[in-house]
Scaffold this active site. Structure first.
Site, PDB file in Angstrom:
ATOM      1  N   CYS A  77      -2.741  -3.747  -4.606  1.00  0.00           N
ATOM      2  CA  CYS A  77      -2.273  -4.323  -5.858  1.00  0.00           C
ATOM      3  C   CYS A  77      -1.349  -5.514  -5.579  1.00  0.00           C
ATOM      4  CB  CYS A  77      -1.638  -3.253  -6.750  1.00  0.00           C
ATOM      5  SG  CYS A  77      -1.427  -3.832  -8.458  1.00  0.00           S
ATOM      6  N   HIS A 175      -6.029  -0.052  -7.621  1.00  0.00           N
ATOM      7  CA  HIS A 175      -5.250   1.034  -7.012  1.00  0.00           C
ATOM      8  C   HIS A 175      -6.201   2.113  -6.485  1.00  0.00           C
ATOM      9  CE1 HIS A 175      -1.133  -0.028  -8.199  1.00  0.00           C
ATOM     10  NE2 HIS A 175      -1.718  -0.611  -9.238  1.00  0.00           N
ATOM     11  N   GLU A 177      -5.475   4.644  -4.776  1.00  0.00           N
ATOM     12  CA  GLU A 177      -4.803   5.941  -4.897  1.00  0.00           C
ATOM     13  C   GLU A 177      -4.903   6.525  -6.303  1.00  0.00           C
ATOM     14  OE1 GLU A 177      -1.584   3.094  -6.220  1.00  0.00           O
ATOM     15  OE2 GLU A 177      -3.330   3.022  -4.891  1.00  0.00           O
TER      16      GLU A 177
END
EC number: 4.3.2.10
Length: 193
Positions: A77, A175, A177
């Site tokens: 990001c 992202h 994650e």
């Protein structure tokens, strides 16, 4: 594997750490130069504003260290944007690792670009096992234009760099994650580089 997440008080380090733990991988959080240099792989997450993130990096002398790293490195990001030359956000000079600008979205669509969107034109081992049009999660108002270093694109509405690679530096605007199974696969692929 000695995996380090760069902790410079401007990153979403905990969510990245939790995603790695779900994969059975332990990572060290650190801003220490020797610890980062000794890592087998480095993850560089980031959220927030470019100028304040750069100030945090400079305060820890990481702005000098990070460009010298030779191991596989993954910016996430804002961590991707910080690898570039210059950001329109606050007219900020960045780490200047990847010779690209960071621009503000000029669109009639809602900014920030937030939510799920599709990856296209996948061109890297980072995306091994993923199909074109895989969905990943975004939250950003600034983007890196498509270039020779683009290894995946997303459109909003025009194409932009969803991911970059320059030498050992890999980066994702989305992202991983927070991107479910696709994001987990991308993290696994990075760890296997």
């Amino acid at each position: 594997m000695n995996l380090v997440i760069v902790d410079y008080k401007a990153g979403n380090v905990q969510s990245v750490q939790f995603a790695l733990e779900r994969l059975g991988v332990q990572a060290t959080l650190s801003s220490d130069a020797d610890t980062i240099k000794a890592a087998d792989k480095v993850i560089f997450p980031g959220v927030g504003q470019a100028a304040s993130a750069m100030a945090q990096l400079r305060a820890r002398n990481l702005d000098k260290l990070l460009p010298t790293l030779e191991q596989p490195f993954f910016g996430v990001c804002l961590g991707m944007q910080l690898l570039c030359q210059h950001s329109e956000e606050g007219n900020t000079d960045l780490l200047n690792i990847i010779p690209l600008p960071v621009k503000h979205f000029e669109t009639d669509l809602k900014v920030p670009h937030m939510g799920w969107n599709q990856l296209e034109n996948l061109k890297s081992p980072l995306f091994e096992g993923l199909a074109e049009q895989e969905y990943v999660y975004y939250v950003h108002s600034y983007y890196v234009p498509v270039s020779e270093y683009t290894i995946a694109q997303t459109s909003y509405p025009e194409p932009f760099s969803a991911a970059l690679q320059y030498k050992n530096f890999y980066a994702a605007q989305f992202h991983p994650e927070k991107s479910g199974a696709a994001g987990s696969q991308i993290l696994k692929n990075f760890l296997a580089l």
